[in-house]
Each structure stands twice: as C-alpha cells, then as structure tokens.
Design a protein around this motif. Structure first.
Motif, PDB file in Angstrom:
ATOM      1  N   GLU A  71      31.659  33.314  31.076  1.00 34.25           N
ATOM      2  CA  GLU A  71      31.198  32.002  30.350  1.00 34.25           C
ATOM      3  C   GLU A  71      32.600  31.302  30.154  1.00 34.25           C
ATOM      4  O   GLU A  71      33.760  31.790  30.151  1.00 34.25           O
ATOM      5  N   CYS A  72      32.291  29.837  29.758  1.00 36.03           N
ATOM      6  CA  CYS A  72      33.263  28.885  29.703  1.00 36.03           C
ATOM      7  C   CYS A  72      32.873  27.385  29.107  1.00 36.03           C
ATOM      8  O   CYS A  72      31.446  27.455  29.094  1.00 36.03           O
ATOM      9  N   GLY A  73      33.446  26.854  28.468  1.00 41.33           N
ATOM     10  CA  GLY A  73      33.318  25.436  28.103  1.00 41.33           C
ATOM     11  C   GLY A  73      33.645  24.465  29.190  1.00 41.33           C
ATOM     12  O   GLY A  73      35.042  24.515  29.753  1.00 41.33           O
ATOM     13  N   VAL A  74      32.816  23.517  29.256  1.00 44.87           N
ATOM     14  CA  VAL A  74      33.171  22.506  30.535  1.00 44.87           C
ATOM     15  C   VAL A  74      33.090  21.247  29.831  1.00 44.87           C
ATOM     16  O   VAL A  74      32.261  20.803  29.497  1.00 44.87           O
ATOM     17  N   LEU A  75      34.190  20.380  30.128  1.00 48.95           N
ATOM     18  CA  LEU A  75      34.197  18.841  29.633  1.00 48.95           C
ATOM     19  C   LEU A  75      34.128  18.253  31.020  1.00 48.95           C
ATOM     20  O   LEU A  75      34.810  18.509  31.976  1.00 48.95           O
ATOM     21  N   LEU A  76      33.165  17.260  31.256  1.00 49.47           N
ATOM     22  CA  LEU A  76      32.852  16.659  32.450  1.00 49.47           C
ATOM     23  C   LEU A  76      33.723  15.146  32.275  1.00 49.47           C
ATOM     24  O   LEU A  76      34.019  14.761  31.462  1.00 49.47           O
ATOM     25  N   ASP A  77      34.150  14.806  33.506  1.00 48.09           N
ATOM     26  CA  ASP A  77      35.012  13.457  33.479  1.00 48.09           C
ATOM     27  C   ASP A  77      34.470  12.540  33.049  1.00 48.09           C
ATOM     28  O   ASP A  77      34.870  11.524  32.662  1.00 48.09           O
ATOM     29  N   LYS A  78      33.022  12.187  33.501  1.00 44.54           N
ATOM     30  CA  LYS A  78      32.016  11.190  33.148  1.00 44.54           C
ATOM     31  C   LYS A  78      31.042  11.973  32.225  1.00 44.54           C
ATOM     32  O   LYS A  78      30.389  12.872  32.547  1.00 44.54           O
ATOM     33  N   GLN A  79      30.802  11.471  30.916  1.00 47.68           N
ATOM     34  CA  GLN A  79      29.703  11.964  29.831  1.00 47.68           C
ATOM     35  C   GLN A  79      28.374  11.686  30.504  1.00 47.68           C
ATOM     36  O   GLN A  79      27.790  10.642  30.867  1.00 47.68           O
ATOM     37  N   LEU A  80      27.587  12.717  31.011  1.00 49.21           N
ATOM     38  CA  LEU A  80      26.415  12.848  31.542  1.00 49.21           C
ATOM     39  C   LEU A  80      25.603  13.321  30.336  1.00 49.21           C
ATOM     40  O   LEU A  80      25.933  14.353  29.520  1.00 49.21           O
ATOM     41  N   ASP A  81      24.054  12.807  30.257  1.00 47.76           N
ATOM     42  CA  ASP A  81      23.309  13.337  29.307  1.00 47.76           C
ATOM     43  C   ASP A  81      22.682  14.889  29.804  1.00 47.76           C
ATOM     44  O   ASP A  81      21.590  15.084  30.130  1.00 47.76           O
ATOM     45  N   PHE A  82      23.686  15.936  29.509  1.00 48.98           N
ATOM     46  CA  PHE A  82      23.065  17.069  29.840  1.00 48.98           C
ATOM     47  C   PHE A  82      22.539  17.903  28.540  1.00 48.98           C
ATOM     48  O   PHE A  82      22.465  17.154  27.481  1.00 48.98           O
ATOM     49  N   LYS A  83      21.349  18.712  28.972  1.00 48.10           N
ATOM     50  CA  LYS A  83      20.830  19.507  27.893  1.00 48.10           C
ATOM     51  C   LYS A  83      20.837  20.974  28.036  1.00 48.10           C
ATOM     52  O   LYS A  83      21.350  21.352  29.209  1.00 48.10           O
ATOM     53  N   ILE A  84      20.606  21.891  27.198  1.00 46.64           N
ATOM     54  CA  ILE A  84      20.732  23.258  27.653  1.00 46.64           C
ATOM     55  C   ILE A  84      19.642  23.434  28.292  1.00 46.64           C
ATOM     56  O   ILE A  84      18.439  23.115  28.298  1.00 46.64           O
ATOM     57  N   GLY A  85      19.979  24.580  29.502  1.00 46.97           N
ATOM     58  CA  GLY A  85      19.119  24.889  30.323  1.00 46.97           C
ATOM     59  C   GLY A  85      19.298  23.953  31.881  1.00 46.97           C
ATOM     60  O   GLY A  85      18.813  24.452  32.818  1.00 46.97           O
ATOM     61  N   ASP A  86      20.259  23.153  31.712  1.00 50.49           N
ATOM     62  CA  ASP A  86      20.525  22.372  32.863  1.00 50.49           C
ATOM     63  C   ASP A  86      21.569  22.960  33.624  1.00 50.49           C
ATOM     64  O   ASP A  86      22.096  24.049  33.128  1.00 50.49           O
ATOM     65  N   PHE A  87      21.712  22.706  34.929  1.00 44.98           N
ATOM     66  CA  PHE A  87      22.774  23.561  35.805  1.00 44.98           C
ATOM     67  C   PHE A  87      23.777  22.774  36.196  1.00 44.98           C
ATOM     68  O   PHE A  87      23.543  21.444  36.450  1.00 44.98           O
ATOM     69  N   ILE A  88      25.014  23.311  36.249  1.00 51.58           N
ATOM     70  CA  ILE A  88      26.092  22.441  36.954  1.00 51.58           C
ATOM     71  C   ILE A  88      26.359  23.186  38.378  1.00 51.58           C
ATOM     72  O   ILE A  88      26.526  24.390  38.456  1.00 51.58           O
ATOM     73  N   ILE A  89      26.224  22.221  39.293  1.00 53.86           N
ATOM     74  CA  ILE A  89      26.520  22.915  40.682  1.00 53.86           C
ATOM     75  C   ILE A  89      27.647  22.261  40.985  1.00 53.86           C
ATOM     76  O   ILE A  89      27.987  21.121  41.195  1.00 53.86           O
ATOM     77  N   SER A  90      28.693  23.150  41.493  1.00 48.23           N
ATOM     78  CA  SER A  90      30.158  22.696  41.895  1.00 48.23           C
ATOM     79  C   SER A  90      30.217  22.874  43.453  1.00 48.23           C
ATOM     80  O   SER A  90      29.434  23.568  44.172  1.00 48.23           O
ATOM     81  N   TYR A  91      30.557  21.605  43.958  1.00 43.50           N
ATOM     82  CA  TYR A  91      30.544  21.727  45.603  1.00 43.50           C
ATOM     83  C   TYR A  91      31.909  21.034  45.889  1.00 43.50           C
ATOM     84  O   TYR A  91      32.694  20.315  45.195  1.00 43.50           O
ATOM     85  N   LYS A  92      31.987  20.841  47.079  1.00 44.56           N
ATOM     86  CA  LYS A  92      33.218  20.262  47.904  1.00 44.56           C
ATOM     87  C   LYS A  92      32.712  19.570  49.179  1.00 44.56           C
ATOM     88  O   LYS A  92      31.524  19.955  49.724  1.00 44.56           O
ATOM     89  N   ILE A  93      33.190  18.851  49.521  1.00 43.74           N
ATOM     90  CA  ILE A  93      32.882  17.585  50.713  1.00 43.74           C
ATOM     91  C   ILE A  93      33.448  18.526  52.063  1.00 43.74           C
ATOM     92  O   ILE A  93      34.908  18.217  52.013  1.00 43.74           O
ATOM     93  N   ASN A  94      33.034  18.849  53.180  1.00 39.34           N
ATOM     94  CA  ASN A  94      33.825  19.242  54.284  1.00 39.34           C
ATOM     95  C   ASN A  94      33.373  18.145  55.301  1.00 39.34           C
ATOM     96  O   ASN A  94      32.138  17.743  55.509  1.00 39.34           O
TER      97      ASN A  94
END
Length: 98
Positions: A71-94
C-alpha cells in the motif's frame, strides 16, 4: 512509432486531503508503481485522465517504488478527479524501430 508498456496497476482504496491537494491511498495489485511514472486513471473501463506520479509515501516516509500487494499514498502531478475504486495504471512509452 511507439507503444505503451504497462508497468503496474494499483486500486485506489482511500482518499486523504492535505491543504490544497488530494492523496490517493492505493494498494498495488500487479507489477509496480514508482515516483515519476506516467499513469492512466481509469474508472471501470473509462479513461479519466493521464498524468504522472509526483510522489509516493508509505505512512510518513517518502518512497520511490511500491510493489504488488503493498500500500502507498500517491500524489498525482495534475489533480484528476479520482474516486475510491478507480485504478492507476502505470506505463512507459517504448519507441519502436521501423
């Protein structure tokens, strides 16, 4: 030409407010998420927005990476309207050679 490679997925399980920003309390479901990662915020199958991770915390400690089942706390660079139950998908561009 380029393509996105998924690095990890975390579910938002809590919200914490501090001064002018909101921190998403997350549980990493697969892979890993890290400070500076590009992310997609998803609600069900819908993309809510894209930004990157400004910082990660575990309790009061700054961390650089959180892995599956952590578990962790995440601060996003741009404030998006997240809600409990949403998912954060981490990715990189190849970049692909043609």
């Amino acid at each position: 030409e380029s393509r996105e490679e998924i690095l990890g997925e975390a579910e938002i399980i809590a919200e914490f407010k501090s001064d002018d920003f909101r921190v998403a309390g997350c549980k990493v479901k697969s892979g890993r998420i890290a400070r500076g990662d590009l992310i997609i915020l998803k609600r069900k199958q819908n993309e809510i927005g894209r930004t990157k991770i400004r910082f990660l915390k575990f309790h009061k400690e700054n961390i650089s990476v959180s892995k599956a089942n952590e578990e962790c706390g995440v601060l996003l660079d741009k404030q998006l309207d997240f809600k409990i139950g949403d998912f954060i998908i981490s990715y990189k561009i190849n970049d692909l050679l043609t």
